[in-house]
Structures are given as C-alpha cells and as structure tokens.
Design an enzyme around this catalytic site. Structure first.
Site, PDB file in Angstrom:
ATOM      1  N   HIS A 119       0.840  -1.204   0.000  1.00 22.15           N
ATOM      2  CA  HIS A 119       0.000   0.000   0.000  1.00 22.15           C
ATOM      3  C   HIS A 119       0.865   1.240   0.000  1.00 22.15           C
ATOM      4  O   HIS A 119       1.864   1.320   0.704  1.00 22.15           O
ATOM      5  CB  HIS A 119      -0.955   0.020   1.200  1.00 22.15           C
ATOM      6  CG  HIS A 119      -0.284  -0.242   2.508  1.00 22.15           C
ATOM      7  ND1 HIS A 119       0.062  -1.511   2.918  1.00 22.15           N
ATOM      8  CD2 HIS A 119       0.134   0.586   3.491  1.00 22.15           C
ATOM      9  CE1 HIS A 119       0.644  -1.450   4.093  1.00 22.15           C
ATOM     10  NE2 HIS A 119       0.711  -0.189   4.472  1.00 22.15           N
TER      11      HIS A 119
HETATM   12  P1  AMP Z   1       1.778   0.796   7.260  1.00 20.87           P
HETATM   13  O1  AMP Z   1       2.572   1.103   8.482  1.00 20.87           O
HETATM   14  O2  AMP Z   1       2.383   1.398   6.025  1.00 20.87           O
HETATM   15  O3  AMP Z   1       1.497  -0.683   7.092  1.00 20.87           O
HETATM   16  O4  AMP Z   1       0.417   1.548   7.446  1.00 20.87           O
HETATM   17  C1  AMP Z   1      -0.824   0.903   7.520  1.00 20.87           C
HETATM   18  C2  AMP Z   1      -1.907   1.964   7.469  1.00 20.87           C
HETATM   19  O5  AMP Z   1      -3.144   1.295   7.375  1.00 20.87           O
HETATM   20  C3  AMP Z   1      -1.964   2.857   8.692  1.00 20.87           C
HETATM   21  O6  AMP Z   1      -1.903   4.221   8.262  1.00 20.87           O
HETATM   22  C4  AMP Z   1      -3.316   2.523   9.338  1.00 20.87           C
HETATM   23  O7  AMP Z   1      -3.931   3.659   9.894  1.00 20.87           O
HETATM   24  C5  AMP Z   1      -4.102   1.973   8.180  1.00 20.87           C
HETATM   25  N1  AMP Z   1      -5.101   0.948   8.496  1.00 20.87           N
HETATM   26  C6  AMP Z   1      -5.065   0.011   9.459  1.00 20.87           C
HETATM   27  N2  AMP Z   1      -6.129  -0.831   9.338  1.00 20.87           N
HETATM   28  C7  AMP Z   1      -6.841  -0.389   8.260  1.00 20.87           C
HETATM   29  C8  AMP Z   1      -8.027  -0.822   7.609  1.00 20.87           C
HETATM   30  N3  AMP Z   1      -8.705  -1.902   8.038  1.00 20.87           N
HETATM   31  N4  AMP Z   1      -8.468  -0.123   6.518  1.00 20.87           N
HETATM   32  C9  AMP Z   1      -7.804   0.965   6.093  1.00 20.87           C
HETATM   33  N5  AMP Z   1      -6.669   1.432   6.660  1.00 20.87           N
HETATM   34  C10 AMP Z   1      -6.189   0.746   7.725  1.00 20.87           C
END
Ligand code: AMP
Ligand code: ZN
Length: 204
Positions: A119
């Site tokens: 992502h």
């Molecule tokens: P990363 O540290 O790059 O893996 O960031 C993961 C991101 O996903 C964080 O900014 C979270 O706030 C976000 N996040 C966590 N769970 C969900 C979810 N179910 N849907 C959308 N975003 C999420």
C-alpha cells in the site's frame, strides 16, 4: 466482568512488532480491497481507499489489485505497476486533496509496513489528527522511514528490487521527535502538535 478490547491501532503500537504476523488486524486491507463500496477510485490495476486511522486531514491508501504483500516482493516486472500507482495517486491528490488544502501532499511507503498487502500512502502534510498519538506514528511519516514513492521507483528501476531494511526502520522509529518543516525538537507529542500548528498552511 467484560474487558474493553483495545482498538486495532492501539493493539499494534503496544504489543505487535512491525513485520511480525498478527492475522487479527494485519489483513484489514485485504478486506477493504474486497469491499468495493469502500473504493474511492479503482481500475484494473489499483484501488484507493481511506486510511482507517488517518494521521492527517487527508490520508488515503492506494493498493494494487494484485496480491503483492510488500515492497520486498517487487522486481523489474513491477516497474510499470509502480509507475501506474504513482500516476493514479498524483491524479487522486490533484482532484480530491489539493483543492481542499494549502498543505503539500506526499506519496510514499513505510520502510517497514505493519499491514499486509502492498500500500502506498497519500497523505497531506498538516498531520492534524487525533490518531497521531505517539513517536512511532510521527516518525513513520516525518522521518526517512517514509520513503517517497518516486525514490522507491528509481531504486526499483536501478536495482531491480526495493528491499526493506528492518533494522534501519526500527532505529528511525526510535529517533527523537523532529519537526518535519523546521527541524525543531519538541520534547513530547503534545508540544510537537502545538508546534506544528504554526506550519499548518490551512490555519493561516
Ligand atoms: P503501514 O505502516 O504502512 O502498514 O500503514 C498501515 C496503514 O493502514 C496505517 O496508516 C493505518 O492507519 C491503516 N489501516 C489500518 N487498518 C486499516 C483498515 N482496516 N483499513 C484501512 N486502513 C487501515
Ligand atoms: Zn517546525
């Protein structure tokens, strides 16, 4: 007696190390990918969703439709996909974020992701959010832990891979709080939040 269960975001910062496996929340993005109602943009290659715990006023995630877990799995064959991700991320920012803020918007990846499924963050640089609660949150967006998508693309083109450096990532998350604009070192998160208000162009 019922015990209050911590929100996933709290579980994550307290008890789970980045990169370790915790299926209860780590697959949340896979769920969103299947939930077409949550898609703000989609095409045959990518999907854009809202970040569930936004760390700024405007915070979105762009995911490839293909099952790619993280940056470590990218090779030369993914250059076009990454170019497409950046192009669509920029288009989305131009249409949906830039008209609503005077702050700049960055596109990028966390050096070590916490969630499964590749992502790319699309995030405005105001960092005005109740979800930004601790040093890890801050350093993950305001230190080199946040890798600009364009530089990841250049590395992928040059080396045929975009490796994850977990040791460096852990060190960066522990660094002192540092303002992303003027490099001042606020003592704690409340002071940092007070400090960054002066740089928030939407408040001027
Ligand atoms: P990363 O540290 O790059 O893996 O960031 C993961 C991101 O996903 C964080 O900014 C979270 O706030 C976000 N996040 C966590 N769970 C969900 C979810 N179910 N849907 C959308 N975003 C999420
Ligand atoms: Zn500053």
């Amino acid at each position: 007696m019922s015990r209050k269960r911590a929100a996933p975001e709290e579980d994550k910062s307290k008890s789970v190390k980045r990169g370790s496996f915790n299926p209860s929340w780590q697959n949340g993005l896979e769920v969103s990918l299947k939930d077409t109602a949550s898609h703000l943009y989609s095409d045959e290659l990518v999907v854009i969703i809202r970040d569930k715990f936004p760390k700024a006023k405007h915070h979105f995630l762009l995911l490839p439709q293909a099952c790619i877990d993280n940056l470590e799995l990218l090779d030369e064959s993914h250059v076009m996909l990454l170019e497409h991700m950046i192009e669509k991320g920029k288009d989305f920012a131009k249409t949906n974020i830039e008209p609503k803020t005077k702050n700049s918007v960055r596109l990028g990846f966390h050096m070590v992701p916490s969630m499964s499924h590749l992502h790319m963050h699309i995030i405005s640089q105001d960092f005005d959010s109740i979800y930004l609660k601790n040093k890890k949150h801050w350093n993950s967006f305001a230190s080199p832990f946040f890798r600009d998508a364009e530089s990841v693309l250049e590395i992928l083109k040059k080396n045929g891979k975009a490796s994850i450096d977990k040791k460096k990532g852990e060190e960066l998350l522990k660094q002192p709080l540092r303002c992303h604009v003027c490099k001042e070192l606020p003592a704690n998160i409340p002071r940092l939040k007070e400090h960054i208000k002066r740089h928030d162009k939407d408040r001027s």
